[in-house]
Design a protein around this motif. Structure first.
Motif, PDB file in Angstrom:
ATOM      1  N   THR A 179     -39.418 -67.260  21.008  1.00 25.74           N
ATOM      2  CA  THR A 179     -39.813 -67.553  19.590  1.00 25.74           C
ATOM      3  C   THR A 179     -40.435 -66.470  18.914  1.00 25.74           C
ATOM      4  N   ALA A 180     -40.932 -65.415  19.515  1.00 24.36           N
ATOM      5  CA  ALA A 180     -41.446 -64.234  18.684  1.00 24.36           C
ATOM      6  C   ALA A 180     -40.195 -63.352  18.379  1.00 24.36           C
ATOM      7  N   ASP A 181     -39.083 -63.738  18.767  1.00 27.32           N
ATOM      8  CA  ASP A 181     -37.841 -62.695  18.086  1.00 27.32           C
ATOM      9  C   ASP A 181     -38.064 -62.752  16.602  1.00 27.32           C
ATOM     10  N   THR A 182     -37.780 -61.662  16.171  1.00 22.52           N
ATOM     11  CA  THR A 182     -37.948 -61.344  14.479  1.00 22.52           C
ATOM     12  C   THR A 182     -36.685 -60.415  14.053  1.00 22.52           C
ATOM     13  N   LEU A 183     -36.614 -60.728  12.738  1.00 20.75           N
ATOM     14  CA  LEU A 183     -35.604 -59.846  12.034  1.00 20.75           C
ATOM     15  C   LEU A 183     -36.445 -58.877  10.915  1.00 20.75           C
ATOM     16  N   ASP A 184     -37.895 -59.109  11.058  1.00 22.15           N
ATOM     17  CA  ASP A 184     -38.565 -58.222  10.149  1.00 22.15           C
ATOM     18  C   ASP A 184     -38.845 -56.996  11.030  1.00 22.15           C
ATOM     19  N   PRO A 185     -38.173 -55.704  10.171  1.00 23.51           N
ATOM     20  CA  PRO A 185     -38.266 -54.352  11.200  1.00 23.51           C
ATOM     21  C   PRO A 185     -39.651 -54.037  11.543  1.00 23.51           C
ATOM     22  N   ALA A 186     -40.745 -54.355  10.516  1.00 21.63           N
ATOM     23  CA  ALA A 186     -42.149 -53.983  10.757  1.00 21.63           C
ATOM     24  C   ALA A 186     -42.775 -54.671  11.788  1.00 21.63           C
ATOM     25  N   LYS A 187     -42.203 -55.677  12.483  1.00 20.70           N
ATOM     26  CA  LYS A 187     -42.771 -56.256  13.479  1.00 20.70           C
ATOM     27  C   LYS A 187     -42.124 -56.245  14.734  1.00 20.70           C
ATOM     28  N   GLY A 188     -41.028 -55.527  14.811  1.00 18.48           N
ATOM     29  CA  GLY A 188     -40.215 -55.251  15.993  1.00 18.48           C
ATOM     30  C   GLY A 188     -41.195 -55.056  17.014  1.00 18.48           C
ATOM     31  N   SER A 189     -40.931 -55.701  18.282  1.00 19.28           N
ATOM     32  CA  SER A 189     -41.910 -55.283  19.567  1.00 19.28           C
ATOM     33  C   SER A 189     -41.155 -55.203  20.675  1.00 19.28           C
ATOM     34  N   SER A 190     -39.994 -55.369  20.811  1.00 18.40           N
ATOM     35  CA  SER A 190     -39.395 -55.248  22.041  1.00 18.40           C
ATOM     36  C   SER A 190     -37.810 -54.650  22.064  1.00 18.40           C
ATOM     37  N   SER A 191     -37.434 -54.157  22.971  1.00 21.10           N
ATOM     38  CA  SER A 191     -35.990 -53.688  22.830  1.00 21.10           C
ATOM     39  C   SER A 191     -34.930 -54.484  22.402  1.00 21.10           C
ATOM     40  N   THR A 192     -35.150 -55.838  22.500  1.00 21.98           N
ATOM     41  CA  THR A 192     -34.203 -56.752  22.040  1.00 21.98           C
ATOM     42  C   THR A 192     -34.410 -56.696  20.193  1.00 21.98           C
ATOM     43  N   ASP A 193     -35.672 -56.901  19.725  1.00 23.08           N
ATOM     44  CA  ASP A 193     -35.899 -56.537  18.243  1.00 23.08           C
ATOM     45  C   ASP A 193     -35.007 -55.436  17.924  1.00 23.08           C
ATOM     46  N   LEU A 198     -41.733 -35.388   9.619  1.00 22.80           N
ATOM     47  CA  LEU A 198     -41.261 -36.600   8.788  1.00 22.80           C
ATOM     48  C   LEU A 198     -39.844 -37.009   9.197  1.00 22.80           C
ATOM     49  N   PRO A 199     -38.821 -36.420   8.799  1.00 20.56           N
ATOM     50  CA  PRO A 199     -37.531 -36.822   9.042  1.00 20.56           C
ATOM     51  C   PRO A 199     -37.471 -37.777  10.372  1.00 20.56           C
ATOM     52  N   SER A 200     -38.058 -37.291  11.486  1.00 23.67           N
ATOM     53  CA  SER A 200     -37.759 -37.932  12.900  1.00 23.67           C
ATOM     54  C   SER A 200     -38.643 -39.369  12.632  1.00 23.67           C
ATOM     55  N   ILE A 201     -39.918 -39.462  11.787  1.00 19.51           N
ATOM     56  CA  ILE A 201     -40.642 -40.495  11.778  1.00 19.51           C
ATOM     57  C   ILE A 201     -39.744 -41.478  11.203  1.00 19.51           C
ATOM     58  N   LEU A 202     -39.088 -41.128  10.152  1.00 13.05           N
ATOM     59  CA  LEU A 202     -38.223 -42.258   9.208  1.00 13.05           C
ATOM     60  C   LEU A 202     -36.984 -42.768   9.985  1.00 13.05           C
ATOM     61  N   ALA A 203     -36.768 -42.199  11.144  1.00 15.39           N
ATOM     62  CA  ALA A 203     -35.657 -42.704  11.872  1.00 15.39           C
ATOM     63  C   ALA A 203     -35.972 -44.125  12.793  1.00 15.39           C
ATOM     64  N   ILE A 204     -37.391 -44.277  12.920  1.00 12.88           N
ATOM     65  CA  ILE A 204     -37.536 -45.385  13.852  1.00 12.88           C
ATOM     66  C   ILE A 204     -37.431 -46.595  13.243  1.00 12.88           C
ATOM     67  N   SER A 205     -37.174 -47.582  14.273  1.00 15.79           N
ATOM     68  CA  SER A 205     -36.640 -48.958  13.678  1.00 15.79           C
ATOM     69  C   SER A 205     -37.697 -49.812  12.813  1.00 15.79           C
ATOM     70  N   HIS A 206     -39.025 -49.523  12.918  1.00 14.73           N
ATOM     71  CA  HIS A 206     -39.793 -50.131  12.135  1.00 14.73           C
ATOM     72  C   HIS A 206     -39.917 -49.568  10.600  1.00 14.73           C
ATOM     73  N   LEU A 207     -39.143 -48.420  10.323  1.00 16.89           N
ATOM     74  CA  LEU A 207     -39.104 -48.007   9.008  1.00 16.89           C
ATOM     75  C   LEU A 207     -37.513 -48.366   8.606  1.00 16.89           C
ATOM     76  N   LEU A 208     -36.866 -49.020   9.098  1.00 10.49           N
ATOM     77  CA  LEU A 208     -35.490 -49.350   8.405  1.00 10.49           C
ATOM     78  C   LEU A 208     -35.940 -49.871   6.959  1.00 10.49           C
ATOM     79  N   ILE A 209     -34.790 -49.922   6.170  1.00 12.29           N
ATOM     80  CA  ILE A 209     -34.818 -50.039   4.839  1.00 12.29           C
ATOM     81  C   ILE A 209     -34.428 -51.840   4.462  1.00 12.29           C
ATOM     82  N   VAL A 210     -35.246 -52.367   3.866  1.00 11.19           N
ATOM     83  CA  VAL A 210     -35.113 -53.619   3.482  1.00 11.19           C
ATOM     84  C   VAL A 210     -35.042 -53.822   1.805  1.00 11.19           C
ATOM     85  N   PRO A 211     -34.526 -54.938   1.290  1.00 16.21           N
ATOM     86  CA  PRO A 211     -34.442 -54.893   0.142  1.00 16.21           C
ATOM     87  C   PRO A 211     -36.082 -55.210  -0.771  1.00 16.21           C
ATOM     88  N   GLU A 212     -36.208 -54.621  -1.768  1.00 16.57           N
ATOM     89  CA  GLU A 212     -37.452 -54.627  -2.438  1.00 16.57           C
ATOM     90  C   GLU A 212     -37.819 -56.390  -2.462  1.00 16.57           C
TER      91      GLU A 212
END
Lengths: 547, 318
Positions: free
Chosen positions: A84-98, A200-214
């Protein structure tokens, strides 16, 4: 690609070009060749203030047309967990499945290629001269799944939300370096870092920093710019992604639909693959690989990664305060046996520093530390600890640590040291035991770059400085390397840092554990990525079904 | 139904409410002493203390435990089960997705296992000491002894991987035809039957034998009543009490204790929901699941007792 004509020295690889680079790599161009291209280009371009200037051009010239997969088809994929902790919020991703879900539905400004080198994605170009002030130009005509166009405001929102503790972001410490992020017009973002950071370019590639709408607050719809749209998302049950027909990369993705589920039990996961209920699984136990190999319709994909399980020898308390004891413990790790007996060969020997062999900035000149109980006995005697008895904490939470601890216990006996293996349950291990005893085991997942590994786990002030190791010279090098835009000089600094960690820190890294995926033969285009299984969680837009 | 029976039901309902209250307190206390809380669990291995503190405030975990419990209790009384802290979805919504699956699996299993267990139990009681009884005893004891994950894994290996007849995974949402239903449910139902048929059959056998040894059965037999009639007409009605209790216990297990089967077949039921809830320290969800299991258990036991009373003329007409 008309903009290339402006000359390559102030250009970065564009998204289309990076795609070509990627396709080129996947289609038989030798790794060494490709790496040379990227590496050389990086070095050449660094002085001019951009990172990978010429690479795309060089490869693009060689590879006329990108390899095409077959469109259509539906596959089912099983990850290691679903709750139930599965999330579609990139910031909260905690496991490979997220992460898999996030890369299905969102894009980042940059993206890792199969060698963990960042390539441009939603960013059209990235410019900097001092590694502190960065200007990112966004690709135009990219739309979110709800039809809204991608603008600078979305990027500003996506990056800054991590700084708010309420977001519950997993990368808050990382986001703290974003001193200022602001929009210059609709498609240009300016980022001022609190200090220089060439990575910085490689930091921006991590899944937590994916782009969501404002302004997004409800993430259950999974509105992003990614290759798939959310058709169904039930935490703990399954997620279904349907092809995004308006995807900005022409011709991608290939598949019509991906159903993603989680099967926690490893034998059940393998059974589901072999019975044809799912087409891709990850985290196969090395012991199960023979079952998959025996099946004519499936294959094992072994991808070397930067994931390691490490022995932590606290440096701020006895007996770790004695450098002889620390070195003796590292000498007692029988790396070859850990590799063959525990991981059945699905691992690469480590050298007590966190950069995996073959990774960017790996220091190959550093002599390999080998198993030497005689020398360990000598060192222990020198430290006056030849007959002490110590508990060592391990847990199934840290992959393979229980087996490594038992092996270590055997080798320690040969050196006259008595170790008691304390096997602790996974539940609560990280908060209560990890790095909280003189001897314990940890497990570190791959990080996107050397800077992150060093600053999160080895800097004197790092909150997760596992062994409590403090080294002024190391800290200075770390800061210097961040501001160094010359790739070669930076590589030299990272090599020195690896030497320091190898020689002095309280971390013993016996092996880097490979990721093992099981894949149906009909799934094509499936490769490896050191970031993790599932092609670095990014398989979704790259695979196709050849039924 | 007379006043006695009604009085019993009333008393049981009163006791049930007290039991639920106590259980909720105990569960709350136990979850509170588990290492880590929802905030830590949600932020994971690499959280900073400031982040944990901020999230705790957001989740309301900074308040004292007693206050949180009372808050939960008052909203429960107004029919609100609360919101899951791990993904901000109302608990009722999460449960609504899982309860039908669990009920479906439980019903399918009960439909197969109860008649089977009764036939096996009565059959072996009738042929007591004979070859059939011996075989049945051996078989049922073996089934009780073999852990269900082994049964499940072997069944998957044989029927799904090697023979390819059945599906290795079970999805409750994709069923369009009876054949598909069979394919999907065959393996989990079979595994669960192995576990509970054995227990119910043993209890049935014991209860029926108990009656067969009594003087009135001997009298009936001396009168020349046929063995089948002796069992079905004379012994069985008097054995209903203990049998109903055995069935109730087995069925209550189906409602909350089938974690292993849910995990192996990837079946989205209520038991795995509760395991998630405990792992995520998701108090509202843990409580809701516990209350559900507890209520189901109490209801089933009450029904079993009613069966016992109603099947016994002495108790019925007292």
């Amino acid at each position: 690609m008309s903009d290339n004509k402006n000359g390559i020295k102030d250009q970065l690889i564009t998204g289309t070009e990076s795609l070509r680079v990627f396709e080129g790599l996947n289609r038989g161009m030798s790794r060494r060749h490709a790496l040379q291209m990227l590496g050389l280009a990086g070095v050449a371009a660094a002085g001019a203030g951009s990172l990978f200037g010429a690479a795309g051009k060089l490869l693009a010239d060689q590879q006329a047309t990108p390899g095409k997969g077959k469109p259509g088809g539906r596959i089912r994929v099983a990850g290691i967990s679903s709750s139930t902790a599965d999330t579609l919020d990139p910031a909260k991703g905690s496991s490979s499945t997220d992460y898999v879900r996030h890369y299905m539905f969102y894009n980042g400004l940059t993206r890792f290629d199969s060698h963990m080198v960042p390539q441009l994605e939603l960013a059209e170009r990235i410019d900097t001269s001092d590694a502190t002030l960065w200007v990112i130009t966004l690709r135009k005509e990219v739309t979110f799944h709800n039809g809204k166009g991608l603008t600078a405001a979305d990027v500003v929102f996506s990056l800054l939300r991590h700084k708010d503790p309420i977001t519950g972001s997993k990368v808050l410490p990382l986001a703290e370096q974003f001193a200022e992020v602001k929009a210059n017009g609709t498609h240009e973002v300016q980022i001022r870092l609190s200090g220089p950071n060439a990575e910085l370019p490689s930091i921006l590639a991590i899944s937590h920093l994916l782009i969501v709408p404002e302004g997004t607050s409800d993430f259950s719809q999974g509105i992003g710019t990614g290759p798939f749209k959310v058709k169904e998302f039930k935490p703990g049950v399954r997620s279904i992604g349907a092809r995004n027909t308006n995807y900005w990369k022409p011709g991608l993705p290939y598949l019509d639909e991906i159903e993603f589920i989680g099967i926690g039990d490893e034998p059940s996961r393998v059974n589901a693959l072999l019975s044809g209920d799912v087409q891709i699984i990850n985290e196969v136990n090395p012991r199960s690989t023979t079952r998959i190999k025996d099946s004519t319709t499936h294959r094992v994909v072994d991808s070397p990664s930067g994931n390691y399980t490490d022995l932590i020898i606290r440096q701020d308390q006895m007996p770790g305060q004695s450098p002889e004891f620390t070195e003796a413990m590292k000498l007692l790790l029988d790396r070859e046996q850990v590799k063959s007996a525990i991981f059945r060969g699905f691992a690469r020997v480590g050298n007590d520093h966190p950069i995996a062999p073959g990774a960017r900035f790996y220091n190959a000149d550093l002599p390999q530390r080998t198993y030497d109980p005689e020398k360990a006995r000598f060192l222990l005697k020198k430290a006056g600890m030849e007959s002490i008895s110590m508990p060592v904490m391990c847990s199934p939470a840290a992959t393979g640590s229980v087996d490594v601890a038992v092996l270590l216990q055997q080798s320690a006996k040969e050196a006259g040291l008595k170790l008691n293996v304390n096997r602790l349950p996974s539940d609560g291990y990280w908060s209560n035991h990890w790095a909280k005893h003189p001897l314990s085991f940890g497990n570190i997942n791959p990080r996107p770059n050397a800077d992150m590994l060093f600053s999160q786990f080895f800097q004197s002030t790092a909150p997760w400085n596992e062994s409590g190791w403090k080294n002024e010279q190391f800290d200075q090098l770390l800061i210097q390397a961040r501001g160094e835009t010359d790739e070669a000089k930076r590589g030299k600094m990272y090599a020195d840092m690896q030497t320091l960690v190898h020689e002095h820190s309280g971390i013993g890294i016996p092996v880097f554990i490979s990721n093992i995926d099981g894949v149906d033969q009909r799934v094509k285009g499936y490769g490896t990525n050191p970031l993790g299984g599932f092609m670095g969680y990014m398989f979704a837009e790259q695979v196709w079904l050849d039924a | 139904m007379n006043s006695n029976t009604l009085w019993l039901i009333g008393r049981r309902l009163g006791a049930a409410i007290v039991t639920l209250l106590i259980v909720s307190m105990v569960v709350f206390a136990i979850t509170a002493v588990l290492p880590g809380d929802a905030a830590q669990q949600s932020l994971g291995q690499f959280a900073t203390p400031e982040q944990v503190a901020a999230l705790r405030v957001k989740m309301g975990l900074d308040q004292p435990g007693v206050l949180r419990y009372l808050h939960w209790l008052t909203s429960l009384l107004s029919g609100d089960l609360g919101v899951s802290v791990s993904n901000a979805v109302p608990v009722t919504e999460l449960m609504a997705g899982r309860v039908p699956s669990t009920l479906m699996l439980a019903a399918a299993t009960a439909l197969v296992s109860v008649p089977l267990a009764l036939i096996l139990g009565i059959g072996s009681a009738m042929g007591r000491g004979g070859r059939i009884d011996g075989f049945m005893s051996f078989f049922t004891l073996m089934m009780v002894a073999v852990p269900e994950f082994l049964v499940a894994t072997l069944a998957v290996l044989i029927f799904a991987v090697n023979l390819g007849w059945l599906s290795a995974l079970s999805y409750s949402s994709e069923i369009t035809s009876p054949l598909q239903f069979m394919r999907t449910y065959a393996l989990p139902v079979m595994t669960l039957c192995c576990v509970i048929v054995a227990q119910m059959a043993r209890m049935t056998r014991a209860a029926v034998i108990d009656q067969l040894d009594s003087p009135y059965v001997e009298m009936a037999r001396l009168k020349g009543v046929s063995p089948v009639r002796v069992v079905l007409r004379h012994a069985l009605p008097n054995a209903i009490g203990p049998i109903a209790n055995a069935i109730a216990l087995s069925l209550s297990y189906l409602l909350g204790g089938v974690v292993i089967v849910e995990t192996i077949f990837n079946y989205p039921g209520i038991a795995s929901l509760m395991v998630d809830a405990v792992t995520n320290r998701d108090m509202a969800l843990v409580q809701a699941c516990t209350m559900l299991f507890c209520t189901a258990y109490l209801t089933l036991v009450l029904i079993a007792d009613l069966c016992a009373i109603l099947s016994n003329p002495r108790l019925r007409n007292q």
